[in-house]
Write a protein that holds these residues in place. Structure first.
Motif, PDB file in Angstrom:
ATOM      1  N   HIS A   1       0.485  14.704  12.276  1.00 26.25           N
ATOM      2  CA  HIS A   1       1.276  13.458  12.229  1.00 26.25           C
ATOM      3  C   HIS A   1       1.515  13.069  10.765  1.00 26.25           C
ATOM      4  CE1 HIS A   1       1.463   8.962  13.795  1.00 26.25           C
ATOM      5  NE2 HIS A   1       2.353   9.183  12.831  1.00 26.25           N
TER       6      HIS A   1
ATOM      7  N   HIS B   1       8.973   3.530   6.816  1.00 26.02           N
ATOM      8  CA  HIS B   1       8.436   4.892   6.947  1.00 26.02           C
ATOM      9  C   HIS B   1       8.885   5.473   8.276  1.00 26.02           C
ATOM     10  CE1 HIS B   1       5.506   1.943   8.381  1.00 26.02           C
ATOM     11  NE2 HIS B   1       5.215   2.818   9.334  1.00 26.02           N
TER      12      HIS B   1
ATOM     13  N   GLY C   1       5.974  -2.955  16.652  1.00 28.46           N
ATOM     14  CA  GLY C   1       4.739  -2.234  16.349  1.00 28.46           C
ATOM     15  C   GLY C   1       4.577  -1.844  14.895  1.00 28.46           C
TER      16      GLY C   1
ATOM     17  N   THR D   1       3.190  -2.002  11.401  1.00 27.84           N
ATOM     18  CA  THR D   1       1.991  -2.608  10.813  1.00 27.84           C
ATOM     19  C   THR D   1       2.006  -2.548   9.285  1.00 27.84           C
ATOM     20  OG1 THR D   1       0.778  -0.515  11.019  1.00 27.84           O
ATOM     21  CG2 THR D   1       0.538  -2.102  12.818  1.00 27.84           C
ATOM     22  N   VAL D   2       2.776  -1.629   8.728  1.00 29.52           N
ATOM     23  CA  VAL D   2       2.888  -1.535   7.266  1.00 29.52           C
ATOM     24  C   VAL D   2       4.344  -1.832   6.883  1.00 29.52           C
ATOM     25  CG1 VAL D   2       2.648  -0.066   5.238  1.00 29.52           C
ATOM     26  CG2 VAL D   2       1.058   0.202   7.153  1.00 29.52           C
TER      27      VAL D   2
ATOM     28  N   ILE E   1       3.422  12.220   3.742  1.00 27.38           N
ATOM     29  CA  ILE E   1       1.955  12.295   3.769  1.00 27.38           C
ATOM     30  C   ILE E   1       1.446  12.425   5.201  1.00 27.38           C
ATOM     31  CG2 ILE E   1       1.798  10.859   1.689  1.00 27.38           C
ATOM     32  CD1 ILE E   1       0.805   8.558   3.596  1.00 27.38           C
ATOM     33  N   LEU E   2       0.210  12.860   5.320  1.00 22.66           N
ATOM     34  CA  LEU E   2      -0.434  12.849   6.633  1.00 22.66           C
ATOM     35  C   LEU E   2      -0.917  11.443   6.947  1.00 22.66           C
ATOM     36  CD1 LEU E   2      -2.524  16.156   6.623  1.00 22.66           C
ATOM     37  CD2 LEU E   2      -0.382  15.685   7.851  1.00 22.66           C
ATOM     38  N   ASP E   3      -0.672  11.010   8.177  1.00 21.69           N
ATOM     39  CA  ASP E   3      -1.127   9.702   8.651  1.00 21.69           C
ATOM     40  C   ASP E   3      -2.643   9.724   8.816  1.00 21.69           C
ATOM     41  OD1 ASP E   3      -1.722   7.453  10.493  1.00 21.69           O
ATOM     42  OD2 ASP E   3       0.453   7.292  10.648  1.00 21.69           O
ATOM     43  N   LEU E   4      -3.296   8.618   8.365  1.00 21.58           N
ATOM     44  CA  LEU E   4      -4.769   8.540   8.461  1.00 21.58           C
ATOM     45  C   LEU E   4      -5.248   8.327   9.892  1.00 21.58           C
ATOM     46  CD1 LEU E   4      -6.162   6.438   5.459  1.00 21.58           C
ATOM     47  CD2 LEU E   4      -6.364   8.895   5.882  1.00 21.58           C
ATOM     48  N   GLY E   5      -4.363   7.841  10.745  1.00 18.90           N
ATOM     49  CA  GLY E   5      -4.716   7.628  12.156  1.00 18.90           C
ATOM     50  C   GLY E   5      -3.749   8.386  13.042  1.00 18.90           C
TER      51      GLY E   5
ATOM     52  N   HIS F   1       7.801   8.071  11.169  1.00 16.43           N
ATOM     53  CA  HIS F   1       6.716   8.879  11.721  1.00 16.43           C
ATOM     54  C   HIS F   1       7.279  10.216  12.200  1.00 16.43           C
ATOM     55  CE1 HIS F   1       3.616   5.644  12.265  1.00 16.43           C
ATOM     56  NE2 HIS F   1       4.686   4.880  12.268  1.00 16.43           N
TER      57      HIS F   1
ATOM     58  N   ASN G   1       9.311   2.282  13.299  1.00 15.03           N
ATOM     59  CA  ASN G   1       9.099   0.919  13.789  1.00 15.03           C
ATOM     60  C   ASN G   1       9.599  -0.109  12.787  1.00 15.03           C
ATOM     61  OD1 ASN G   1       7.695   1.988  16.052  1.00 15.03           O
ATOM     62  ND2 ASN G   1       5.812   2.119  14.854  1.00 15.03           N
TER      63      ASN G   1
ATOM     64  N   LEU H   1       4.110  10.954   7.706  1.00 19.85           N
ATOM     65  CA  LEU H   1       4.958   9.796   7.423  1.00 19.85           C
ATOM     66  C   LEU H   1       5.879  10.141   6.266  1.00 19.85           C
ATOM     67  CD1 LEU H   1       2.108   7.097   7.367  1.00 19.85           C
ATOM     68  CD2 LEU H   1       3.651   7.587   9.288  1.00 19.85           C
TER      69      LEU H   1
ATOM     70  N   ILE I   1       0.875   4.433  -2.471  1.00 18.16           N
ATOM     71  CA  ILE I   1       0.708   5.808  -1.988  1.00 18.16           C
ATOM     72  C   ILE I   1       1.908   6.661  -2.399  1.00 18.16           C
ATOM     73  CG2 ILE I   1       0.673   7.240   0.100  1.00 18.16           C
ATOM     74  CD1 ILE I   1      -1.119   5.096   1.396  1.00 18.16           C
TER      75      ILE I   1
ATOM     76  N   ILE J   1       0.825  -1.218   0.000  1.00 16.97           N
ATOM     77  CA  ILE J   1       0.000   0.000   0.000  1.00 16.97           C
ATOM     78  C   ILE J   1       0.857   1.265   0.000  1.00 16.97           C
ATOM     79  CG2 ILE J   1      -0.327  -0.019   2.519  1.00 16.97           C
ATOM     80  CD1 ILE J   1      -3.207   1.110   1.812  1.00 16.97           C
ATOM     81  N   PHE J   2       1.990   1.238   0.696  1.00 17.62           N
ATOM     82  CA  PHE J   2       2.824   2.446   0.730  1.00 17.62           C
ATOM     83  C   PHE J   2       3.584   2.647  -0.584  1.00 17.62           C
ATOM     84  CE2 PHE J   2       3.275   3.630   5.534  1.00 17.62           C
ATOM     85  CZ  PHE J   2       1.903   3.815   5.590  1.00 17.62           C
TER      86      PHE J   2
END
Ligand code: 5GP
Ligand code: ZN
Length: 136
Positions: A40, A101, A94, A96-97, A30-34, A103, A88, A42, A11, A7-8
């Motif tokens: 925040h 990236h 932690g 997840t993708v 980009i702006l983090d969706l969460g 943060h 991460n 990435l 993106i 996905i990244f």
């Protein structure tokens, strides 16, 4: 190289739209969706690398230079009080993708977020043992 099911990759290369703060031929920010806090972001290299271990040294050396530029802009425009950089690697950490990236989390004195760890209390011997394990 782009990884088809990542996905990244999609993106970073503009195949999936994102709120983009910056882009050049090597990176998209980009702006983090969460978001953990307002703004925040990435930093994502366009080239696929799962994590820091896979990241080419040249890209690694460019990431922090770019992050510094974004950080200065965030401080100027968002008037944040601080900034966490978090990166991460692996599920245990932690991640997840699985596309490298960084943060960038602007912090505000009353944002109520907790980002941290419970400090251990190693003995001098334990510190020495781990120092040896890493360096020898
Ligand atoms: P990690 O846990 O791997 O260090 O961070 C992954 C981050 O990517 C999470 O903060 C999550 O909110 C964010 N994220 C996951 N999917 C998307 C997406 O499709 N778009 C954006 N903008 N952020 C995403
Ligand atoms: Zn990827």
């Amino acid at each position: 190289m782009r990884k088809d099911d990542c996905i990244f990759c999609k993106i970073a290369n503009g195949e999936i739209p994102s709120k983009t703060l910056y882009e050049d031929e090597r990176f998209r920010v980009i702006l983090d969706l969460g978001p953990a806090a307002r703004g925040h972001a990435l930093v994502i290299p366009r080239e696929h690398a799962s994590d820091l271990y896979e990241l080419p040294e040249e890209t690694a050396s460019q990431v922090l230079v770019l992050a510094k530029k974004i950080a200065v802009r965030m401080a100027d425009k968002l008037h944040c009080d601080g900034l966490n950089l978090i990166q991460n690697n692996g599920e245990a950490a932690g991640q997840t993708v699985p596309h490298f990236h960084l943060h960038m989390i602007p912090r505000y004195l009353k944002d109520g977020q907790k980002i941290g760890w419970v400090p251990g209390k190693p003995t001098q011997e334990e510190l020495e043992a781990v120092r040896k394990q890493i360096t020898e």
